[in-house]
Design an enzyme around this catalytic site. Sequence first.
Site, PDB file in Angstrom:
ATOM      1  N   ASN A 207       9.697  32.882  39.117  1.00 17.08           N
ATOM      2  CA  ASN A 207       9.915  31.922  40.203  1.00 17.08           C
ATOM      3  C   ASN A 207       9.454  32.520  41.525  1.00 17.08           C
ATOM      4  OD1 ASN A 207      12.244  33.365  41.504  1.00 17.08           O
ATOM      5  ND2 ASN A 207      13.087  33.043  39.460  1.00 17.08           N
ATOM      6  N   ASP A 276      16.917  31.163  34.325  1.00 17.91           N
ATOM      7  CA  ASP A 276      17.979  30.633  33.478  1.00 17.91           C
ATOM      8  C   ASP A 276      17.607  30.711  32.002  1.00 17.91           C
ATOM      9  OD1 ASP A 276      19.746  30.000  35.515  1.00 17.91           O
ATOM     10  OD2 ASP A 276      18.677  28.147  35.970  1.00 17.91           O
ATOM     11  N   LYS A 338      31.646  29.089  38.172  1.00 15.23           N
ATOM     12  CA  LYS A 338      31.351  30.504  37.885  1.00 15.23           C
ATOM     13  C   LYS A 338      32.539  31.392  38.213  1.00 15.23           C
ATOM     14  CE  LYS A 338      26.394  30.077  38.633  1.00 15.23           C
ATOM     15  NZ  LYS A 338      25.260  30.852  38.122  1.00 15.23           N
TER      16      LYS A 338
HETATM   17  O1  C5P Z   1      23.479  28.486  38.566  1.00 14.24           O
HETATM   18  P1  C5P Z   1      22.515  28.982  39.575  1.00 14.24           P
HETATM   19  O2  C5P Z   1      21.329  29.674  38.959  1.00 14.24           O
HETATM   20  O3  C5P Z   1      22.086  28.018  40.620  1.00 14.24           O
HETATM   21  O4  C5P Z   1      23.383  30.082  40.361  1.00 14.24           O
HETATM   22  C1  C5P Z   1      22.810  30.929  41.254  1.00 14.24           C
HETATM   23  C2  C5P Z   1      23.640  32.173  41.367  1.00 14.24           C
HETATM   24  O5  C5P Z   1      23.943  32.711  40.085  1.00 14.24           O
HETATM   25  C3  C5P Z   1      22.921  33.281  42.082  1.00 14.24           C
HETATM   26  O6  C5P Z   1      23.883  34.047  42.764  1.00 14.24           O
HETATM   27  C4  C5P Z   1      22.268  34.075  40.969  1.00 14.24           C
HETATM   28  O7  C5P Z   1      22.031  35.409  41.345  1.00 14.24           O
HETATM   29  C5  C5P Z   1      23.301  33.950  39.860  1.00 14.24           C
HETATM   30  N1  C5P Z   1      22.748  33.905  38.501  1.00 14.24           N
HETATM   31  C6  C5P Z   1      22.932  34.957  37.633  1.00 14.24           C
HETATM   32  N2  C5P Z   1      22.462  34.909  36.345  1.00 14.24           N
HETATM   33  C7  C5P Z   1      21.791  33.810  35.902  1.00 14.24           C
HETATM   34  C8  C5P Z   1      21.582  32.726  36.776  1.00 14.24           C
HETATM   35  C9  C5P Z   1      22.067  32.799  38.059  1.00 14.24           C
HETATM   36  O8  C5P Z   1      23.549  35.961  38.031  1.00 14.24           O
HETATM   37  N3  C5P Z   1      21.347  33.781  34.677  1.00 14.24           N
END
Ligand code: C5P
Length: 397
Positions: A207, A276, A338
């Site tokens: 990304n 993700d 979370k």
């Molecule tokens: O759910 P989302 O990706 O939008 O959440 C973003 C937050 O979760 C950020 O703080 C990112 O660093 C963390 N994150 C993570 N591991 C993932 C996806 C997101 O630690 N697989």
Amino acid sequence: MTNRQKKILLGVTGGIAAYKSCELARLLVQAGASVRTVLTEAATRFVTPMTFQALTGNPARTRLFDEDHEAAMGHIELVRWADQVIVAPATADFLARLAQGRANDLLTTLCLATGAPVTVAPAMNHRMWQHPATRRNLALLEEMGVRCIGPDEGDQACGESGPGRMSEPGEIAALLLGEGELFKGRNVMVTAGPTREALDPVRYLSNRSSGRMGFALAEAFHGQGARVTLVTGPVSLATPPGIERIDVESAQEMRDAVFERIGEQDLFVGCAAVADYRPEDSSPHKIKKSSDILKLRLLRNPDILAEVAALDDGPWTVGFAAETTDLERHARQKLEGKGVDMIAANRVGRGLGFEVEENALEVFWKTGQQTLPQQDKGVLARELVALIAEVMGKVNH
Ligand code: C5P
């Protein structure tokens, strides 16, 4: 103290670097500080009081005996008001007068009368800087506890080259705003940058994260006395001094690096844009062109932040949320979903968020929220660090 509570008295003396002080005033104000400016007579030959009045929203002062201004905020009140004094640029003559304890204009009088820390950012011709008289004055000032930033070396306005250029406004602002002991003795882990999920030995899914926000946060925590571990995906950024950096590529590698050290952390800030999903299979050989359609099957990656937040006895957790719509709803959902202590949400798109120098944040925690307006990511990071310290302090006491 957050930047919003900082009261900075900016003294400007008469050198060509005075034009850079306008930028310094702007950066300090943008960071939330209140700034009042005092110009020497000579400074007004280079920049006008009006410039600083417009930038700071406060009248700028030039004279010791000025009935109009004395009625509004007298010079002794100004001394009491300031919690920091910065003189930028500081000319050789100003340094000499300060070193001698002269009080022959408003700025030297204020510097003599204040109990607040005084910082000078010298700017002058390199021969003047190296002159024994200036060296002696500097030694006297240091003895008195006056802090000196710079000067830098390089081309000078006079056409010569050497030490004598005023430090960059960003660097001076960082010194004034960023240093403190809010996280003294604490261990802070920050994740930054994107992750790369390999498709084959030469291709990956990733990304647009540049890593700038995470790096700026690591630097800001370090400035507040923390021992910082920065776990970063692939970025092209230099490691800020004093920070331990661990480089990783994929989300799984990031998770492993985080969990190896998470037991020691007091605070975990997940700023990385973790992918993700990852390809179900990463081909050991370069994938060849064959059919018109190539289907990829993707598997969910571990949510590092959620896993850290779920730890018994784990660190305080801060997550980031990049949103294009419905910022507050999504951020609050993430806070709950979370199980983190704080979410810093940024609007992405329209020149904000990824791959840019500036950002704005809407920060949410269980019992409150705060907006940190659009500004340079370095300044924003220091604001966020101060806010985290404030909220952590309230929750833990
Ligand atoms: O759910 P989302 O990706 O939008 O959440 C973003 C937050 O979760 C950020 O703080 C990112 O660093 C963390 N994150 C993570 N591991 C993932 C996806 C997101 O630690 N697989």
